[in-house]
Design a protein around this motif. Structure first.
Motif, mmCIF file in Angstrom:
data_model
loop_
_atom_site.group_PDB
_atom_site.id
_atom_site.type_symbol
_atom_site.label_atom_id
_atom_site.label_comp_id
_atom_site.label_asym_id
_atom_site.label_seq_id
_atom_site.Cartn_x
_atom_site.Cartn_y
_atom_site.Cartn_z
ATOM 1 N N ARG A 1 12.651 12.424 -10.464
ATOM 2 C CA ARG A 1 11.210 12.671 -10.559
ATOM 3 C C ARG A 1 10.866 14.160 -10.486
ATOM 4 O O ARG A 1 10.068 14.662 -11.280
ATOM 5 C CB ARG A 1 10.506 11.904 -9.440
ATOM 6 N N ASP A 2 11.445 14.892 -9.541
ATOM 7 C CA ASP A 2 11.178 16.330 -9.417
ATOM 8 C C ASP A 2 12.301 16.985 -8.629
ATOM 9 O O ASP A 2 13.324 16.360 -8.347
ATOM 10 C CB ASP A 2 9.808 16.591 -8.791
ATOM 11 N N ARG A 3 12.114 18.235 -8.260
ATOM 12 C CA ARG A 3 13.189 19.009 -7.626
ATOM 13 C C ARG A 3 13.651 18.414 -6.299
ATOM 14 O O ARG A 3 14.799 18.606 -5.902
ATOM 15 C CB ARG A 3 12.745 20.472 -7.434
ATOM 16 N N PRO B 1 12.352 17.950 -19.368
ATOM 17 C CA PRO B 1 10.897 17.865 -19.251
ATOM 18 C C PRO B 1 10.331 16.586 -19.873
ATOM 19 O O PRO B 1 9.366 16.017 -19.355
ATOM 20 C CB PRO B 1 10.412 19.112 -20.005
ATOM 21 N N GLU B 2 10.937 16.126 -20.980
ATOM 22 C CA GLU B 2 10.440 14.922 -21.663
ATOM 23 C C GLU B 2 10.576 13.687 -20.773
ATOM 24 O O GLU B 2 9.654 12.873 -20.680
ATOM 25 C CB GLU B 2 11.213 14.700 -22.972
ATOM 26 N N GLU B 3 11.718 13.547 -20.134
ATOM 27 C CA GLU B 3 11.942 12.373 -19.282
ATOM 28 C C GLU B 3 11.035 12.416 -18.059
ATOM 29 O O GLU B 3 10.413 11.410 -17.691
ATOM 30 C CB GLU B 3 13.415 12.319 -18.844
ATOM 31 N N ARG B 4 10.940 13.570 -17.423
ATOM 32 C CA ARG B 4 10.122 13.677 -16.221
ATOM 33 C C ARG B 4 8.635 13.522 -16.536
ATOM 34 O O ARG B 4 7.878 12.957 -15.749
ATOM 35 C CB ARG B 4 10.405 14.992 -15.508
ATOM 36 N N ALA B 5 8.224 14.005 -17.713
ATOM 37 C CA ALA B 5 6.820 13.833 -18.126
ATOM 38 C C ALA B 5 6.494 12.358 -18.306
ATOM 39 O O ALA B 5 5.394 11.897 -17.949
ATOM 40 C CB ALA B 5 6.557 14.596 -19.421
ATOM 41 N N TRP B 6 7.444 11.608 -18.864
ATOM 42 C CA TRP B 6 7.173 10.177 -19.033
ATOM 43 C C TRP B 6 7.039 9.485 -17.677
ATOM 44 O O TRP B 6 6.133 8.664 -17.482
ATOM 45 C CB TRP B 6 8.281 9.485 -19.831
ATOM 46 N N ILE C 1 3.410 6.884 -13.502
ATOM 47 C CA ILE C 1 2.724 6.963 -12.208
ATOM 48 C C ILE C 1 1.212 7.093 -12.418
ATOM 49 O O ILE C 1 0.418 6.464 -11.713
ATOM 50 C CB ILE C 1 3.311 8.120 -11.374
ATOM 51 N N LYS C 2 0.824 7.874 -13.422
ATOM 52 C CA LYS C 2 -0.609 7.988 -13.747
ATOM 53 C C LYS C 2 -1.176 6.650 -14.222
ATOM 54 O O LYS C 2 -2.354 6.356 -14.021
ATOM 55 C CB LYS C 2 -0.819 9.051 -14.822
ATOM 56 N N ASP C 3 -0.331 5.833 -14.842
ATOM 57 C CA ASP C 3 -0.755 4.496 -15.292
ATOM 58 C C ASP C 3 -1.100 3.590 -14.111
ATOM 59 O O ASP C 3 -1.748 2.556 -14.288
ATOM 60 C CB ASP C 3 0.357 3.807 -16.096
ATOM 61 N N GLY C 4 -0.617 3.968 -12.908
ATOM 62 C CA GLY C 4 -0.902 3.153 -11.736
ATOM 63 C C GLY C 4 0.305 2.462 -11.145
ATOM 64 O O GLY C 4 0.181 1.456 -10.456
ATOM 65 N N PHE C 5 1.500 3.027 -11.408
ATOM 66 C CA PHE C 5 2.717 2.512 -10.786
ATOM 67 C C PHE C 5 3.157 3.476 -9.683
ATOM 68 O O PHE C 5 3.232 4.679 -9.904
ATOM 69 C CB PHE C 5 3.821 2.317 -11.825
ATOM 70 N N ILE C 6 3.437 2.930 -8.521
ATOM 71 C CA ILE C 6 3.695 3.733 -7.328
ATOM 72 C C ILE C 6 5.187 3.762 -7.022
ATOM 73 O O ILE C 6 5.846 2.716 -6.984
ATOM 74 C CB ILE C 6 2.922 3.149 -6.129
ATOM 75 N N MET D 1 9.298 0.509 -8.141
ATOM 76 C CA MET D 1 7.915 0.930 -8.351
ATOM 77 C C MET D 1 7.028 -0.304 -8.385
ATOM 78 O O MET D 1 7.422 -1.344 -8.923
ATOM 79 C CB MET D 1 7.794 1.732 -9.635
ATOM 80 N N VAL D 2 5.857 -0.187 -7.798
ATOM 81 C CA VAL D 2 4.924 -1.316 -7.745
ATOM 82 C C VAL D 2 3.599 -0.900 -8.367
ATOM 83 O O VAL D 2 3.186 0.262 -8.256
ATOM 84 C CB VAL D 2 4.692 -1.800 -6.293
ATOM 85 N N SER D 3 2.934 -1.848 -9.010
ATOM 86 C CA SER D 3 1.610 -1.533 -9.550
ATOM 87 C C SER D 3 0.620 -1.379 -8.401
ATOM 88 O O SER D 3 0.795 -1.928 -7.309
ATOM 89 C CB SER D 3 1.159 -2.596 -10.555
ATOM 90 N N GLU D 4 -0.407 -0.602 -8.656
ATOM 91 C CA GLU D 4 -1.371 -0.185 -7.628
ATOM 92 C C GLU D 4 -1.882 -1.342 -6.780
ATOM 93 O O GLU D 4 -2.129 -1.186 -5.575
ATOM 94 C CB GLU D 4 -2.547 0.522 -8.318
ATOM 95 N N GLU D 5 -2.019 -2.516 -7.377
ATOM 96 C CA GLU D 5 -2.552 -3.677 -6.655
ATOM 97 C C GLU D 5 -1.687 -4.065 -5.451
ATOM 98 O O GLU D 5 -2.154 -4.723 -4.538
ATOM 99 C CB GLU D 5 -2.677 -4.896 -7.585
ATOM 100 N N LEU D 6 -0.414 -3.653 -5.460
ATOM 101 C CA LEU D 6 0.506 -4.016 -4.384
ATOM 102 C C LEU D 6 0.689 -2.905 -3.354
ATOM 103 O O LEU D 6 1.482 -3.055 -2.419
ATOM 104 C CB LEU D 6 1.870 -4.397 -4.970
ATOM 105 N N ARG D 7 -0.029 -1.818 -3.496
ATOM 106 C CA ARG D 7 0.165 -0.657 -2.618
ATOM 107 C C ARG D 7 0.158 -1.053 -1.136
ATOM 108 O O ARG D 7 1.031 -0.660 -0.364
ATOM 109 C CB ARG D 7 -0.914 0.390 -2.872
#
Length: 246
Positions: free
Chosen positions: A151-153, A168-173, A178-183, A214-220
């Motif tokens: 995910r990052d450094r 960068p392409e893989e990490r951007a995806w 995560i922006k889509d709502g997966f945690i 990873m879980v969708s936001e509803e399961l946070r």
């Protein structure tokens, strides 16, 4: 529900070492997601004896890729693949549906040492993102597996943006997912932990966290536990686990 996910780097190899038996006997897991089984999908008798139903999705190519989901809870339905031939031929995704949510077992392609499969990898990422969002329109989603992306450094012992999993392409995806709502469940509960899930056999200093639940936001609010089982041996990956409250 307790879910564990592990890239076993060969099911026969991990069974011969006794590593999978030890993991299953110590964890009381409801669902077990295995990646890179490299088999025809035959289910070892010892697994069946532990009370799991097994759903394999092997690659067409012998000794390559493939996923298998083991579950003690009978699923409502099982979906093999993404419905896209070039990805499904490699046995990369299998989904089980339960009353409360879907559990997706995913083995993402590696971009290749020379990044020759980066385009294929990014196409796969787009396809599974669409698939996950379609599932999520019906009920919450848990997706676990070997993403082959750090995910990052914080998630890599080294940094080279031309290295597979660090581009960068893989990490951007992954950021987009995560922006889509997966945690990222582990990072959610352990925001500053520096833990790796893969380590190179040859260069032990090379290590990355590339396996996720990873879980969708509803399961946070239902994520009780998310751990990296660093003491489990037998593969170049270690398992990751998540516990979801009822």
């Amino acid at each position: 529900m307790r879910i564990v996910s592990w890239n076993v780097n060969g099911l026969r190899s991990i069974m011969r070492k006794g590593s999978l038996d030890r993991l299953l006997s110590m964890g009381n897991y409801d669902v077990v997601l295995l990646q890179e089984i490299r088999s025809s999908g035959d289910v070892p008798l010892t697994i069946m004896g532990l009370g799991y139903e097994a759903y394999p999705f092997p690659a067409e190519r012998k000794g390559y890729a493939g996923v298998m989901t083991l579950t003690k809870v009978k699923p409502i339905s099982v979906i093999k693949g993404l419905g896209i031939k070039e990805f499904d031929a490699e046995g990369r995704v299998i989904t089980v549906e339960f009353n409360e949510f879907y559990v997706v077992n995913a083995y993402f392609p590696r971009a290749g040492d020379d990044l020759s499969r980066l385009g294929f990898k990014i196409s796969f990422c787009g396809a599974i993102e669409k698939f996950l969002n379609e599932l999520r329109s019906r009920k919450p989603v848990i997706v676990c597996g070997d993403f082959n992306i750090a995910r990052d450094r914080l998630d890599s012992s080294f940094w080279d943006e031309k290295h597979p999993g660090l581009t960068p392409e893989e990490r951007a995806w992954l950021s987009q997912l995560i922006k889509d709502g997966f945690i990222d469940a582990f990072r959610e509960l352990h925001p500053n932990a520096r833990v790796f899930t893969w380590r190179s056999y040859k260069e032990r200093w090379r290590a990355m966290r590339i396996d996720y639940c990873m879980v969708s936001e509803e399961l946070r609010g239902k994520v009780i536990k998310a751990e990296v089982l660093s003491d489990v041996e037998g593969s170049d990956h270690v398992p990751v686990m998540i516990e979801i409250s009822n």
